[in-house]
Write a protein that holds these residues in place. Structure first.
Motif, PDB file in Angstrom:
ATOM      1  N   VAL A   1       0.840  -1.198   0.000  1.00  0.00           N
ATOM      2  CA  VAL A   1       0.000   0.000   0.000  1.00  0.00           C
ATOM      3  C   VAL A   1       0.874   1.247   0.000  1.00  0.00           C
ATOM      4  O   VAL A   1       0.622   2.202  -0.743  1.00  0.00           O
ATOM      5  CB  VAL A   1      -0.967  -0.008   1.211  1.00  0.00           C
ATOM      6  CG1 VAL A   1      -1.648   1.325   1.368  1.00  0.00           C
ATOM      7  CG2 VAL A   1      -2.001  -1.110   1.047  1.00  0.00           C
ATOM      8  N   GLN A   2       1.929   1.248   0.806  1.00  0.00           N
ATOM      9  CA  GLN A   2       2.823   2.404   0.877  1.00  0.00           C
ATOM     10  C   GLN A   2       3.547   2.626  -0.446  1.00  0.00           C
ATOM     11  O   GLN A   2       3.661   3.743  -0.927  1.00  0.00           O
ATOM     12  CB  GLN A   2       3.841   2.214   2.003  1.00  0.00           C
ATOM     13  CG  GLN A   2       4.705   3.420   2.253  1.00  0.00           C
ATOM     14  CD  GLN A   2       3.917   4.617   2.745  1.00  0.00           C
ATOM     15  OE1 GLN A   2       2.958   4.472   3.505  1.00  0.00           O
ATOM     16  NE2 GLN A   2       4.293   5.792   2.321  1.00  0.00           N
ATOM     17  N   ARG A   3       4.035   1.552  -1.061  1.00  0.00           N
ATOM     18  CA  ARG A   3       4.762   1.669  -2.334  1.00  0.00           C
ATOM     19  C   ARG A   3       3.870   2.130  -3.475  1.00  0.00           C
ATOM     20  O   ARG A   3       4.345   2.743  -4.425  1.00  0.00           O
ATOM     21  CB  ARG A   3       5.402   0.336  -2.700  1.00  0.00           C
ATOM     22  CG  ARG A   3       6.601   0.024  -1.853  1.00  0.00           C
ATOM     23  CD  ARG A   3       7.224  -1.278  -2.252  1.00  0.00           C
ATOM     24  NE  ARG A   3       8.312  -1.607  -1.340  1.00  0.00           N
ATOM     25  CZ  ARG A   3       8.713  -2.831  -1.070  1.00  0.00           C
ATOM     26  NH1 ARG A   3       8.128  -3.858  -1.661  1.00  0.00           N
ATOM     27  NH2 ARG A   3       9.688  -3.046  -0.227  1.00  0.00           N
ATOM     28  N   SER A   4       2.594   1.819  -3.379  1.00  0.00           N
ATOM     29  CA  SER A   4       1.684   2.238  -4.443  1.00  0.00           C
ATOM     30  C   SER A   4       1.339   3.720  -4.342  1.00  0.00           C
ATOM     31  O   SER A   4       0.725   4.270  -5.247  1.00  0.00           O
ATOM     32  CB  SER A   4       0.406   1.398  -4.417  1.00  0.00           C
ATOM     33  OG  SER A   4      -0.333   1.675  -3.249  1.00  0.00           O
ATOM     34  N   GLY A   5       1.711   4.375  -3.246  1.00  0.00           N
ATOM     35  CA  GLY A   5       1.479   5.805  -3.092  1.00  0.00           C
ATOM     36  C   GLY A   5       0.093   6.165  -2.628  1.00  0.00           C
ATOM     37  O   GLY A   5      -0.316   7.315  -2.727  1.00  0.00           O
TER      38      GLY A   5
END
Length: 174
Positions: free
Chosen positions: A162-166
């Motif tokens: 979720v964090q990497r997807s922005g």
């Protein structure tokens, strides 16, 4: 590929959006604890089968029928647990389950508001937990995922994706 692997594989890769660049981050099978009940039922069926030649003929047929039904139920429950998969991808999370008919429930990463990880005492001792997904929708098919092995690692994997997807905003360095 063996027969059990072929029957027990729900073939999650056919549900991926390959053209959009979707890849599997983690494919979660049930923890071995989910197979305890079918194993106990199968053992009970085996005991009835072994015991049936030593009883009266009028009772033995009944024990054989009960053993067959118990073994069939145990096999069905084990296959149901074996075909139940929770998949984390770089775009969404989804669950595929079902033996004769297959059910697919999916949730984009943008709709995940909260993930609760429930670890009962025996789950903490044996290394499993249950996920509860909260989203803006009232009812969805992907709410409770039970008997997840290594639940803390799986939760961190979802949070990382979720964090990497922005979707949660930029990381602010300290």
């Amino acid at each position: 590929m063996g027969f059990l692997a072929w029957v027990g594989d729900p073939k999650v890769t056919r549900h991926l959006l390959r053209e959009e660049g979707e890849v599997v981050v983690d494919e979660v099978r049930h923890h071995w604890v989910a197979f305890v009940r079918p194993s106990v039922e199968g053992l009970g069926a085996l005991l009835l089968l072994v015991w049936s030649p030593f009883v009266d003929v009028n009772v033995a047929w009944f024990l054989l029928v009960v053993a067959f039904l118990l073994a069939a139920h145990a096999g069905w429950c084990a296959l149901r647990e074996l075909r139940d998969r929770f998949v984390i991808t770089n775009m969404r999370v989804f669950r595929v389950h079902g033996v004769l008919s297959q059910h697919l429930a999916t949730m984009p990463l943008s709709r995940i508001l909260d993930i609760s990880v429930k670890k009962p005492l025996h789950g903490r001792l044996l290394g499993f937990g249950h996920f509860c997904f909260e989203s803006a929708a009232q009812e969805q098919g992907l709410r409770d995922i039970k008997y997840v092995g290594r639940p803390d690692e799986r939760d961190l994997a979802i949070q990382r994706v979720v964090q990497r997807s922005g979707l949660r905003g930029p990381r602010v360095p300290n």
